[in-house]
Design a protein around this motif. Structure first.
Motif, PDB file in Angstrom:
ATOM      1  N   CYS A  21      -7.796   7.612  -5.145  1.00 37.04           N
ATOM      2  CA  CYS A  21      -9.020   7.727  -3.857  1.00 37.04           C
ATOM      3  C   CYS A  21      -9.887   6.406  -4.328  1.00 37.04           C
ATOM      4  N   ILE A  22     -10.605   6.388  -5.074  1.00 38.80           N
ATOM      5  CA  ILE A  22     -10.631   5.202  -5.480  1.00 38.80           C
ATOM      6  C   ILE A  22     -10.151   4.170  -5.724  1.00 38.80           C
ATOM      7  N   LEU A  23      -8.791   4.281  -6.296  1.00 34.08           N
ATOM      8  CA  LEU A  23      -8.257   3.164  -7.032  1.00 34.08           C
ATOM      9  C   LEU A  23      -7.568   2.284  -5.768  1.00 34.08           C
ATOM     10  N   TRP A  24      -6.898   3.331  -4.648  1.00 34.55           N
ATOM     11  CA  TRP A  24      -5.949   2.870  -3.553  1.00 34.55           C
ATOM     12  C   TRP A  24      -7.086   2.081  -2.649  1.00 34.55           C
ATOM     13  N   MET A  25      -8.413   2.264  -3.174  1.00 39.75           N
ATOM     14  CA  MET A  25      -9.450   1.934  -2.329  1.00 39.75           C
ATOM     15  C   MET A  25      -9.789   0.125  -2.448  1.00 39.75           C
ATOM     16  N   VAL A  26      -9.770   0.056  -3.779  1.00 37.12           N
ATOM     17  CA  VAL A  26      -9.339  -1.303  -5.156  1.00 37.12           C
ATOM     18  C   VAL A  26      -8.367  -2.090  -3.944  1.00 37.12           C
ATOM     19  N   VAL A  27      -7.293  -2.294  -4.638  1.00 38.33           N
ATOM     20  CA  VAL A  27      -6.431  -2.585  -4.305  1.00 38.33           C
ATOM     21  C   VAL A  27      -5.846  -2.777  -2.986  1.00 38.33           C
ATOM     22  N   PHE A  28      -6.720  -1.573  -2.059  1.00 40.63           N
ATOM     23  CA  PHE A  28      -6.801  -2.167  -0.462  1.00 40.63           C
ATOM     24  C   PHE A  28      -7.675  -3.015  -0.183  1.00 40.63           C
ATOM     25  N   ALA A  29      -8.244  -3.202  -1.040  1.00 37.11           N
ATOM     26  CA  ALA A  29      -9.913  -4.635  -0.205  1.00 37.11           C
ATOM     27  C   ALA A  29      -9.208  -5.288  -1.662  1.00 37.11           C
ATOM     28  N   LEU A  30      -8.282  -5.353  -2.490  1.00 40.12           N
ATOM     29  CA  LEU A  30      -8.046  -6.938  -2.498  1.00 40.12           C
ATOM     30  C   LEU A  30      -6.840  -7.023  -2.055  1.00 40.12           C
ATOM     31  N   ILE A  31      -5.875  -6.662  -1.527  1.00 39.61           N
ATOM     32  CA  ILE A  31      -4.637  -7.241  -0.951  1.00 39.61           C
ATOM     33  C   ILE A  31      -4.681  -7.745   0.779  1.00 39.61           C
ATOM     34  N   ALA A  32      -5.906  -6.637   1.230  1.00 40.40           N
ATOM     35  CA  ALA A  32      -6.160  -6.485   2.524  1.00 40.40           C
ATOM     36  C   ALA A  32      -7.315  -7.012   3.157  1.00 40.40           C
ATOM     37  N   THR A  33      -8.134  -7.602   2.492  1.00 41.07           N
ATOM     38  CA  THR A  33      -9.557  -8.425   3.138  1.00 41.07           C
ATOM     39  C   THR A  33      -9.302  -9.698   3.343  1.00 41.07           C
ATOM     40  N   MET A  62       0.978  -0.965   0.059  1.00 47.02           N
ATOM     41  CA  MET A  62       0.085   0.396  -0.102  1.00 47.02           C
ATOM     42  C   MET A  62       0.973   1.658  -0.127  1.00 47.02           C
ATOM     43  N   TRP A  63       1.824   0.804   0.748  1.00 41.89           N
ATOM     44  CA  TRP A  63       2.706   2.836   0.754  1.00 41.89           C
ATOM     45  C   TRP A  63       3.752   2.427  -1.010  1.00 41.89           C
ATOM     46  N   CYS A  64       4.218   1.420  -1.688  1.00 42.55           N
ATOM     47  CA  CYS A  64       4.490   1.805  -3.269  1.00 42.55           C
ATOM     48  C   CYS A  64       3.216   2.115  -3.932  1.00 42.55           C
ATOM     49  N   TRP A  65       1.864   1.484  -3.673  1.00 42.18           N
ATOM     50  CA  TRP A  65       0.812   2.186  -4.473  1.00 42.18           C
ATOM     51  C   TRP A  65       0.475   3.066  -4.126  1.00 42.18           C
ATOM     52  N   THR A  66       0.549   4.052  -3.157  1.00 43.69           N
ATOM     53  CA  THR A  66       0.567   5.379  -2.571  1.00 43.69           C
ATOM     54  C   THR A  66       1.209   6.337  -3.710  1.00 43.69           C
ATOM     55  N   SER A  67       2.270   6.229  -3.594  1.00 49.16           N
ATOM     56  CA  SER A  67       3.246   7.319  -4.310  1.00 49.16           C
ATOM     57  C   SER A  67       2.903   7.286  -5.913  1.00 49.16           C
ATOM     58  N   ILE A  68       2.563   5.674  -6.394  1.00 46.07           N
ATOM     59  CA  ILE A  68       2.060   5.331  -7.162  1.00 46.07           C
ATOM     60  C   ILE A  68       0.447   6.753  -7.842  1.00 46.07           C
ATOM     61  N   MET A  69      -0.254   6.641  -7.074  1.00 41.79           N
ATOM     62  CA  MET A  69      -1.409   7.236  -6.611  1.00 41.79           C
ATOM     63  C   MET A  69      -1.144   8.677  -6.574  1.00 41.79           C
ATOM     64  N   ARG A  70      -0.598   9.137  -6.446  1.00 38.75           N
ATOM     65  CA  ARG A  70      -0.125  10.324  -5.751  1.00 38.75           C
ATOM     66  C   ARG A  70      -0.334  11.193  -7.131  1.00 38.75           C
ATOM     67  N   ARG A  71       0.118  10.578  -8.069  1.00 37.37           N
ATOM     68  CA  ARG A  71       0.802  11.327  -9.165  1.00 37.37           C
ATOM     69  C   ARG A  71      -1.073  11.655 -10.361  1.00 37.37           C
ATOM     70  N   LEU A  72      -2.348  10.827  -9.804  1.00 37.42           N
ATOM     71  CA  LEU A  72      -3.486  10.390 -10.209  1.00 37.42           C
ATOM     72  C   LEU A  72      -4.486  12.011  -9.646  1.00 37.42           C
ATOM     73  N   PRO A  73      -5.765  12.397 -10.364  1.00 38.33           N
ATOM     74  CA  PRO A  73      -6.532  12.863  -9.737  1.00 38.33           C
ATOM     75  C   PRO A  73      -6.291  12.384  -8.498  1.00 38.33           C
ATOM     76  N   ALA A  74      -6.744  13.344  -7.185  1.00 38.84           N
ATOM     77  CA  ALA A  74      -7.907  13.076  -6.020  1.00 38.84           C
ATOM     78  C   ALA A  74      -8.624  12.331  -5.538  1.00 38.84           C
ATOM     79  N   THR A  75      -9.840  12.402  -6.801  1.00 39.63           N
ATOM     80  CA  THR A  75     -10.822  11.499  -6.455  1.00 39.63           C
ATOM     81  C   THR A  75     -10.753   9.773  -7.315  1.00 39.63           C
ATOM     82  N   LEU A  76     -10.255   9.641  -7.985  1.00 39.14           N
ATOM     83  CA  LEU A  76      -9.576   8.306  -9.345  1.00 39.14           C
ATOM     84  C   LEU A  76      -8.365   7.645  -7.990  1.00 39.14           C
TER      85      LEU A  76
END
Length: 138
Positions: free
Chosen positions: A54-66, A38-52
């Motif tokens: 946040c949504i992609l971060w939540m999807v990857v978090f759910a796929l990894i951490a559920t 998630m730390w690595c994914w956050t550094s990638i997601m910072r380059r995208l618009p905030a809403t997109l």
């Protein structure tokens, strides 16, 4: 001589893991691995618009951490993604839907919590701006 010393070191290092209980070691690796991903994914997601982002971060978090309980005689804690993939491979619809519903629940809950957190943050920011202009003598 050097490979022999490395072999002795490696065996001593692996003996350290024999002392630790398997359950706590597996859960620790699961949690630390999820945090690193998630730390690595956050550094990638910072380059995208905030809403997109946040949504992609939540999807990857759910796929990894559920979490879910794995099937079989030695059932343990496992990511729901593995259960979902195992259900798809074995064509077990109950396993597919149970793991997919867990993942979608975490995505939905995370998006609702982030929505309310953003609303709270916006209200707090607006109140801070209003307070700042009222205290200003100009």
């Amino acid at each position: 001589m050097v490979p022999e010393q490395l072999t002795v070191f490696w065996n001593n290092f692996l003996d350290l893991f024999d002392v630790l209980p398997e359950d706590s070691l597996a859960i620790t690796v699961y949690i630390v691995g999820a945090i690193i991903i998630m730390w690595c994914w956050t550094s990638i997601m910072r380059r995208l618009p905030a809403t997109l982002g946040c949504i992609l971060w939540m999807v990857v978090f759910a796929l990894i951490a559920t979490p879910t309980i794995s099937e079989g005689p030695n059932s343990e804690l496992a990511p729901a993604t593995f259960g979902l993939l195992f259900g798809v491979l074995t064509k077990d619809s109950v396993l597919i839907w149970s793991n997919l519903s867990l993942i979608l629940f975490v995505i939905g809950l995370g998006l609702i919590i982030s929505h309310w957190a953003n609303k709270y943050r916006a209200i707090r920011k607006k109140a801070t701006v209003v307070e700042g202009t009222e205290q200003s003598p100009l």
